[in-house]
Write a protein that holds these residues in place. Structure first.
Motif, short mmCIF file in Angstrom:
data_model
loop_
_atom_site.label_atom_id
_atom_site.label_comp_id
_atom_site.label_asym_id
_atom_site.label_seq_id
_atom_site.Cartn_x
_atom_site.Cartn_y
_atom_site.Cartn_z
N ASP A 21 -5.02 3.24 -9.02
CA ASP A 21 -6.12 2.28 -9.14
C ASP A 21 -6.58 1.75 -7.79
O ASP A 21 -7.49 0.93 -7.72
CB ASP A 21 -5.68 1.09 -10.01
CG ASP A 21 -5.50 1.50 -11.46
OD1 ASP A 21 -6.12 2.50 -11.86
OD2 ASP A 21 -4.76 0.82 -12.17
N ASN A 22 -5.97 2.22 -6.75
CA ASN A 22 -6.27 1.69 -5.43
C ASN A 22 -6.85 2.76 -4.50
O ASN A 22 -6.74 3.95 -4.76
CB ASN A 22 -5.01 1.14 -4.76
CG ASN A 22 -4.50 -0.12 -5.46
OD1 ASN A 22 -5.27 -0.84 -6.09
ND2 ASN A 22 -3.22 -0.36 -5.34
N TYR A 23 -7.46 2.29 -3.44
CA TYR A 23 -7.73 3.14 -2.28
C TYR A 23 -6.66 2.83 -1.24
O TYR A 23 -6.18 1.70 -1.15
CB TYR A 23 -9.10 2.85 -1.69
CG TYR A 23 -10.26 3.27 -2.55
CD1 TYR A 23 -10.43 4.61 -2.91
CD2 TYR A 23 -11.20 2.34 -2.98
CE1 TYR A 23 -11.50 5.00 -3.70
CE2 TYR A 23 -12.28 2.73 -3.76
CZ TYR A 23 -12.42 4.05 -4.12
OH TYR A 23 -13.47 4.43 -4.89
N VAL A 24 -6.34 3.86 -0.48
CA VAL A 24 -5.30 3.69 0.53
C VAL A 24 -5.84 4.15 1.87
O VAL A 24 -6.51 5.19 1.96
CB VAL A 24 -4.04 4.51 0.17
CG1 VAL A 24 -2.97 4.37 1.26
CG2 VAL A 24 -3.48 4.06 -1.17
N CYS A 25 -5.55 3.37 2.91
CA CYS A 25 -5.89 3.78 4.26
C CYS A 25 -4.60 4.17 4.99
O CYS A 25 -3.73 3.33 5.20
CB CYS A 25 -6.58 2.63 4.99
SG CYS A 25 -6.83 2.98 6.75
N HIS A 30 -3.50 -0.20 4.75
CA HIS A 30 -4.18 -1.15 3.87
C HIS A 30 -4.44 -0.49 2.52
O HIS A 30 -4.83 0.67 2.45
CB HIS A 30 -5.49 -1.60 4.52
CG HIS A 30 -6.22 -2.65 3.73
ND1 HIS A 30 -5.64 -3.83 3.35
CD2 HIS A 30 -7.50 -2.68 3.27
CE1 HIS A 30 -6.54 -4.54 2.67
NE2 HIS A 30 -7.66 -3.87 2.62
N GLU A 31 -4.23 -1.24 1.44
CA GLU A 31 -4.56 -0.78 0.09
C GLU A 31 -5.46 -1.80 -0.57
O GLU A 31 -5.28 -3.00 -0.39
CB GLU A 31 -3.28 -0.62 -0.75
CG GLU A 31 -2.41 0.53 -0.33
CD GLU A 31 -1.26 0.73 -1.31
OE1 GLU A 31 -1.42 0.39 -2.49
OE2 GLU A 31 -0.20 1.22 -0.87
N TRP A 32 -6.44 -1.32 -1.31
CA TRP A 32 -7.32 -2.27 -2.02
C TRP A 32 -7.81 -1.63 -3.32
O TRP A 32 -7.84 -0.41 -3.44
CB TRP A 32 -8.47 -2.72 -1.13
CG TRP A 32 -9.50 -1.67 -0.80
CD1 TRP A 32 -10.73 -1.56 -1.36
CD2 TRP A 32 -9.40 -0.61 0.16
NE1 TRP A 32 -11.42 -0.50 -0.81
CE2 TRP A 32 -10.62 0.09 0.12
CE3 TRP A 32 -8.39 -0.20 1.03
CZ2 TRP A 32 -10.85 1.20 0.94
CZ3 TRP A 32 -8.63 0.91 1.84
CH2 TRP A 32 -9.85 1.59 1.79
N PRO A 33 -8.10 -2.44 -4.28
CA PRO A 33 -8.42 -1.93 -5.62
C PRO A 33 -9.77 -1.22 -5.67
O PRO A 33 -10.71 -1.58 -4.96
CB PRO A 33 -8.43 -3.18 -6.50
CG PRO A 33 -8.67 -4.32 -5.56
CD PRO A 33 -8.09 -3.91 -4.23
N GLN A 34 -9.83 -0.20 -6.54
CA GLN A 34 -11.07 0.57 -6.70
C GLN A 34 -12.00 -0.14 -7.67
O GLN A 34 -12.32 0.39 -8.72
CB GLN A 34 -10.76 1.94 -7.29
CG GLN A 34 -9.97 2.85 -6.40
CD GLN A 34 -9.79 4.21 -7.07
OE1 GLN A 34 -10.67 4.66 -7.80
NE2 GLN A 34 -8.67 4.86 -6.81
#
Ligand SMILES: [Zn+2]
Length: 117
Positions: A21-25, A30-34
């Protein structure tokens, strides 16, 4: 797959990838929700007065009645098809949100019974 993964909001690099459910860098971890942008379906309570067809109305618009309306406190009826010029939007009681100058005087009508001329 199309190039829809956004750049990392933290470091700005574009080596990002979706993970669950996240994007990952991978560059800064850094991870943040899609989450998909802003919900475009919140029309009702945005303060916009809409006519019978859902078109926004503004002060000074001309409108046409889409149904016969009985005038409160009189035996008169405003006929469907009556054109009303230069409406004024108001925050009236019971959803009467349009101030209309008609042949029968100034009346408060509901925008759902009007359509933009
Ligand atoms: Zn990053």
């Amino acid at each position: 797959m199309s190039n829809t993964v956004p750049a990392c909001p933290q470091c700005g690099l574009e080596n990002t990838y979706p993970d669950g459910d996240n994007y990952v860098c991978p560059d800064c971890a850094h991870e943040w929700p899609q989450v998909a942008g802003i919900d475009s379906d919140e029309a009702a309570s945005d303060g916009v007065v809409r006519d019978a067809n859902g078109n926004p109305l503004q002060d000074g618009d001309s409108v046409i009645l889409v149904k016969d309306l009985k005038v409160k406190g009189s035996s008169s009826t405003l006929k469907k098809g009556t054109k009303i010029k230069s409406i004024r939007l108001v925050d009236g009681a019971d959803g009467h949100n349009v101030d209309c100058k008609t042949d029968l005087g100034s009346l408060f009508l509901k925008s759902e019974f009007l359509k933009k001329a």
